[in-house]
Enzyme design. Structure first.
Site, PDB file in Angstrom:
ATOM      1  CE  LYS A   1      -2.111  -1.043   3.882  1.00  0.00           C
ATOM      2  NZ  LYS A   1      -1.399  -2.287   4.228  1.00  0.00           N
TER       3      LYS A   1
ATOM      4  NE  ARG B   1       7.683  -2.213   6.289  1.00  0.00           N
ATOM      5  CZ  ARG B   1       6.385  -2.057   6.488  1.00  0.00           C
ATOM      6  NH1 ARG B   1       5.632  -1.555   5.539  1.00  0.00           N
ATOM      7  NH2 ARG B   1       5.849  -2.408   7.632  1.00  0.00           N
TER       8      ARG B   1
ATOM      9  NE  ARG C   1       5.878  -0.094  10.253  1.00  0.00           N
ATOM     10  CZ  ARG C   1       4.743  -0.144   9.544  1.00  0.00           C
ATOM     11  NH1 ARG C   1       4.660   0.529   8.409  1.00  0.00           N
ATOM     12  NH2 ARG C   1       3.730  -0.849   9.948  1.00  0.00           N
TER      13      ARG C   1
HETATM   14  P1  AP5 Z   1       4.842  -1.595   1.909  1.00  0.00           P
HETATM   15  O1  AP5 Z   1       4.512  -0.804   0.685  1.00  0.00           O
HETATM   16  O2  AP5 Z   1       5.578  -0.902   2.992  1.00  0.00           O
HETATM   17  O3  AP5 Z   1       3.524  -2.334   2.456  1.00  0.00           O
HETATM   18  P2  AP5 Z   1       2.253  -1.782   3.213  1.00  0.00           P
HETATM   19  O4  AP5 Z   1       1.053  -2.441   2.606  1.00  0.00           O
HETATM   20  O5  AP5 Z   1       2.264  -0.302   3.281  1.00  0.00           O
HETATM   21  O6  AP5 Z   1       2.480  -2.457   4.625  1.00  0.00           O
HETATM   22  P3  AP5 Z   1       2.414  -1.836   6.099  1.00  0.00           P
HETATM   23  O7  AP5 Z   1       3.185  -2.750   6.995  1.00  0.00           O
HETATM   24  O8  AP5 Z   1       2.770  -0.397   6.121  1.00  0.00           O
HETATM   25  O9  AP5 Z   1       0.925  -2.011   6.399  1.00  0.00           O
HETATM   26  P4  AP5 Z   1       0.271  -1.988   7.734  1.00  0.00           P
HETATM   27  O10 AP5 Z   1      -1.109  -1.871   7.238  1.00  0.00           O
HETATM   28  O11 AP5 Z   1       0.519  -3.101   8.666  1.00  0.00           O
HETATM   29  O12 AP5 Z   1       0.962  -0.770   8.528  1.00  0.00           O
HETATM   30  P5  AP5 Z   1       0.503   0.711   8.829  1.00  0.00           P
HETATM   31  O13 AP5 Z   1       1.677   1.558   8.870  1.00  0.00           O
HETATM   32  O14 AP5 Z   1      -0.645   1.096   7.984  1.00  0.00           O
HETATM   33  O15 AP5 Z   1       5.672  -2.887   1.422  1.00  0.00           O
HETATM   34  C1  AP5 Z   1       6.187  -3.818   2.361  1.00  0.00           C
HETATM   35  C2  AP5 Z   1       7.573  -4.320   1.899  1.00  0.00           C
HETATM   36  O16 AP5 Z   1       7.415  -5.078   0.701  1.00  0.00           O
HETATM   37  C3  AP5 Z   1       8.560  -3.182   1.534  1.00  0.00           C
HETATM   38  O17 AP5 Z   1       9.833  -3.583   1.919  1.00  0.00           O
HETATM   39  C4  AP5 Z   1       8.463  -3.065  -0.010  1.00  0.00           C
HETATM   40  O18 AP5 Z   1       9.682  -2.640  -0.581  1.00  0.00           O
HETATM   41  C5  AP5 Z   1       8.152  -4.528  -0.400  1.00  0.00           C
HETATM   42  N1  AP5 Z   1       7.255  -4.629  -1.564  1.00  0.00           N
HETATM   43  C6  AP5 Z   1       6.168  -3.863  -1.827  1.00  0.00           C
HETATM   44  N2  AP5 Z   1       5.568  -4.269  -2.970  1.00  0.00           N
HETATM   45  C7  AP5 Z   1       6.294  -5.349  -3.426  1.00  0.00           C
HETATM   46  C8  AP5 Z   1       6.174  -6.209  -4.576  1.00  0.00           C
HETATM   47  N3  AP5 Z   1       5.179  -6.065  -5.475  1.00  0.00           N
HETATM   48  N4  AP5 Z   1       7.101  -7.188  -4.716  1.00  0.00           N
HETATM   49  C9  AP5 Z   1       8.120  -7.335  -3.807  1.00  0.00           C
HETATM   50  N5  AP5 Z   1       8.279  -6.549  -2.709  1.00  0.00           N
HETATM   51  C10 AP5 Z   1       7.368  -5.563  -2.520  1.00  0.00           C
HETATM   52  O19 AP5 Z   1      -0.071   0.538  10.322  1.00  0.00           O
HETATM   53  C11 AP5 Z   1       0.781   0.284  11.418  1.00  0.00           C
HETATM   54  C12 AP5 Z   1      -0.029   0.208  12.709  1.00  0.00           C
HETATM   55  O20 AP5 Z   1      -0.682   1.472  12.943  1.00  0.00           O
HETATM   56  C13 AP5 Z   1      -1.163  -0.815  12.714  1.00  0.00           C
HETATM   57  O21 AP5 Z   1      -0.711  -2.108  13.054  1.00  0.00           O
HETATM   58  C14 AP5 Z   1      -2.087  -0.214  13.775  1.00  0.00           C
HETATM   59  O22 AP5 Z   1      -1.606  -0.453  15.056  1.00  0.00           O
HETATM   60  C15 AP5 Z   1      -1.970   1.277  13.495  1.00  0.00           C
HETATM   61  N6  AP5 Z   1      -2.963   1.720  12.494  1.00  0.00           N
HETATM   62  C16 AP5 Z   1      -2.713   2.232  11.259  1.00  0.00           C
HETATM   63  N7  AP5 Z   1      -3.860   2.520  10.619  1.00  0.00           N
HETATM   64  C17 AP5 Z   1      -4.862   2.202  11.479  1.00  0.00           C
HETATM   65  C18 AP5 Z   1      -6.276   2.254  11.383  1.00  0.00           C
HETATM   66  N8  AP5 Z   1      -6.899   2.704  10.276  1.00  0.00           N
HETATM   67  N9  AP5 Z   1      -6.995   1.851  12.454  1.00  0.00           N
HETATM   68  C19 AP5 Z   1      -6.403   1.426  13.584  1.00  0.00           C
HETATM   69  N10 AP5 Z   1      -5.071   1.320  13.724  1.00  0.00           N
HETATM   70  C20 AP5 Z   1      -4.301   1.705  12.675  1.00  0.00           C
HETATM   71 MG    MG Z   2       2.414   1.129   4.840  1.00  0.00          MG
END
Ligand code: AP5
Ligand code: MG
Length: 217
Positions: free
Chosen positions: A13, A127, A160
């Protein structure tokens, strides 16, 4: 154009949102990044969020909705935005419908990036993120030129805290229980478009751009 990127942790994402925001000239609204910014500034919200994030649990809906609503109300979101990581529960999706209604905005589409669980674990374990501009790298799949330095801005790369195996597993479990039901929610309104996220990064971007090009106003 108001778009949601929906998908499990590690589906790409953030990676895709950065590219799409540049291509479409839209602001990137990522709830996880907003929480990490609060954490860095040690605000009350940041301290509260950390307890949940460290365990891989979701931050409670009321504070999350309030934070995103404030962000979407700012002037740079008037022409559209790409939402990444929000909504993540049915209550958040319903609240977002109300926010859009209040602000006179309309959701254009929801892009669901599908990736199998075993691939997610591999992606999140490798990552690395820039402390300065938040760009995501992967030590194997999208390696930076220098191991600890961001190619784009020269910032320091870090891992992270929630990208440890136990927390990754907890996040994936939470995704299936609390976020996956949103697929049906948006299917019911014909707004959902599924994209294969288990192909290389550039091809995912190309597919997303093609899908976005086919969406109505
Ligand atoms: P990346 O693009 O970083 O993936 P992502 O989908 O953004 O994954 P996140 O870990 O950021 O998602 P998340 O939803 O758990 O975390 P968030 O920060 O939102 O890609 C991942 C890796 O893969 C990278 O190394 C990239 O290079 C590689 N990659 C990407 N595409 C690829 C491909 N096609 N092929 C190969 N490699 C690839 O949330 C964190 C925390 O915040 C949550 O756990 C929660 O506690 C809180 N939080 C956030 N939003 C909310 C909400 N709406 N409600 C409640 N709590 C929330
Ligand atoms: Mg993300």
């Amino acid at each position: 154009m108001y778009l949601i990127l929906l998908g499990p942790p590690g589906s790409g994402k953030g990676t895709q949102a950065e590219r799409l925001c540049k291509e479409l000239n839209l602001p990137h609204v990522a709830s996880g990044d907003l929480f990490r910014d609060h954490l860095k500034r040690e605000t009350e919200l940041g301290v509260l969020a950390q307890n949940y994030m460290d365990k891989g649990h979701l931050v409670p809906d009321d504070v999350t909705i309030g934070m995103v609503k404030e962000r979407l109300s700012r002037s740079d979101c008037r022409g559209g935005t790409i939402l990444d990581g929000f909504p993540r529960t049915l209550a958040q999706a319903e609240a977002l419908d109300s926010i859009f209604q209040e602000l006179g905005q309309q959701l254009t589409g929801v892009l669901f990036i599908a990736v199998p669980d075993d691939v997610l674990i591999e992606r999140l374990s490798g990552r690395r993120i820039c402390r300065n501009c938040q760009t995501s790298f992967h030590i194997l799949f999208s390696p930076p030129r220098e191991l600890q330095t961001c190619d784009l801005c020269g910032g320091e790369l870090y891992q992270r805290d929630d990208d440890q195996p136990d927390t990754i597993r907890a996040r994936i479990k939470v995704y299936h229980k609390q976020t996956a039901p949103l697929i049906k929610y948006y299917q019911a309104t014909d707004l959902l478009h599924e994209v294969d996220g288990n192909i290389d990064i550039d091809r995912v971007t190309d597919t997303l751009i093609t899908v976005i090009g086919s969406l109505g106003p």
